[in-house]
Design an enzyme around this catalytic site. Structure first.
Site, short mmCIF file in Angstrom:
data_model
loop_
_atom_site.label_atom_id
_atom_site.label_comp_id
_atom_site.label_asym_id
_atom_site.label_seq_id
_atom_site.Cartn_x
_atom_site.Cartn_y
_atom_site.Cartn_z
N TYR A 23 -21.99 28.67 29.53
CA TYR A 23 -21.98 30.11 29.28
C TYR A 23 -21.66 30.82 30.59
O TYR A 23 -22.46 30.79 31.52
CB TYR A 23 -23.36 30.52 28.75
CG TYR A 23 -23.51 31.95 28.30
CD1 TYR A 23 -22.44 32.83 28.20
CD2 TYR A 23 -24.77 32.43 27.93
CE1 TYR A 23 -22.60 34.13 27.78
CE2 TYR A 23 -24.95 33.73 27.50
CZ TYR A 23 -23.87 34.58 27.43
OH TYR A 23 -24.04 35.87 27.00
N LYS B 107 -18.54 29.55 26.45
CA LYS B 107 -18.45 30.93 26.03
C LYS B 107 -18.08 31.75 27.25
O LYS B 107 -18.81 31.73 28.25
CB LYS B 107 -19.76 31.44 25.44
CG LYS B 107 -19.68 32.89 24.99
CD LYS B 107 -21.04 33.49 24.70
CE LYS B 107 -20.83 34.98 24.35
NZ LYS B 107 -22.08 35.74 24.39
#
Length: 312
Positions: A144, A175
């Site tokens: 992330y 992400k």
């Protein structure tokens, strides 16, 4: 059994709901997940940045995951994917969160870079952190990258590709909330990565742009408010209806800009105004946003896209 990587599609990073005394409001969570389950999303992200993970005890994190999973099962979505935010400032606690997420039913772990004592978080330290987590986590990991919540730490495409190549089947996606579309494109097409890898856009306002670059879909805060609109945009893109997808992306970008300026509490205030549950409360020190904040121009932007959502 979960697939090797999260399936392509739209994922809502579920917000956390609280009563006035700041205890968890699990009934509001059930109402929210029920609406998401009926919308066609591929899965949920629990305890992402919008889920106020730093504000939750470990036991509360597990309760939210378990409640969301049970609600999905009740509404005929037992195969929906749960990605759990598991980032922490130490490798030890990150791994504990990964284990607890698995116990609660999560399929994947979403892990932020640590940022405590940011001067020490040079590339070798961050790389070792992710290698260590990947080696010991009982569930596959997604990196992330969100500099806005990690003291500006920005993981580049080379590091993401190297980590994925070093940990096949263990680091299975990323992400990218950094908004760097060149990075997303490079990662999505990097030949060092052998096997499936899911690179997700991290915001609604570059959902379509990410698809063009080869993303696996989107994990987007605004999908809490208008999940069907996101699913519709993906359908239009897959059907080659680019002009219609661009028009819908414009509406999403405008709505996302309204929500971003009001923060996590603002998203919950919007859910209260347009869907009647949850309230705009966060745990302190974050404030609250009342439904009345969406009167006027802000409300006009959101009302338009909510009306379209309700028509789908």
């Amino acid at each position: 059994m979960a697939p090797p990587v999260p399936p392509r599609g739209v994922y809502a990073p579920v917000v956390a709901f609280f009563h006035e005394d700041e205890t968890l409001d699990l009934e509001a969570l059930k109402a929210h997940v029920t609406r998401l389950a009926k919308s066609g999303v591929a899965g949920l992200v629990i305890q992402g940045s919008n889920g106020e993970a730093p504000h939750l005890l470990h036991s509360e994190r597990q309760a939210v995951i378990a409640t969301a999973l049970e609600t999905l099962k009740q509404y005929g979505k037992p195969g929906s994917v749960i990605i759990a935010g598991c980032g922490a400032q130490s490798t030890r606690e990150t791994l504990q969160l990964c284990r607890e997420a698995q116990e609660a039913g999560a399929h994947y772990a979403l892990v932020l870079s640590p940022s405590y004592w940011v001067g020490a978080m040079q590339q070798p330290t961050i790389k070792k952190f992710f290698n260590d987590v990947a080696a010991e986590s009982p569930i596959p990991v997604l990196i992330y990258n969100f500099p806005g919540v990690t003291s500006g730490i920005d993981i580049d495409s080379d590091m993401i590709a190297d980590l994925a190549a070093t940990n096949p089947g263990k680091i299975v996606g990323c992400k990218l909330t950094c908004g760097n579309l060149g990075k997303l494109h490079r990662v999505a097409h990097d030949k060092r990565i052998v096997g499936p890898f899911a690179a997700f856009a991290g915001k609604s306002d570059f959902f379509l742009h990410g698809l063009v670059g080869g993303s696996n879909g989107v994990i987007a805060a605004a999908a809490n408010l208008v999940p069907k609109v996101h699913v519709k945009l993906l359908e239009l893109y897959d059907q080659g209806k680019l002009a219609e997808a661009q028009e819908l992306q414009t509406y999403l970008s405008e709505a996302d800009w309204v929500l971003v300026r009001l923060g996590v509490s603002g998203l919950k205030g919007a859910l209260d105004k347009y869907y009647g549950y949850g309230g705009g409360r966060s745990r302190r020190p974050l404030g609250s946003v009342q439904a009345s904040a969406f009167d006027g121009e802000k409300g006009d932007v959101l009302k338009r896209i909510v009306e379209y959502e309700n028509s789908l």
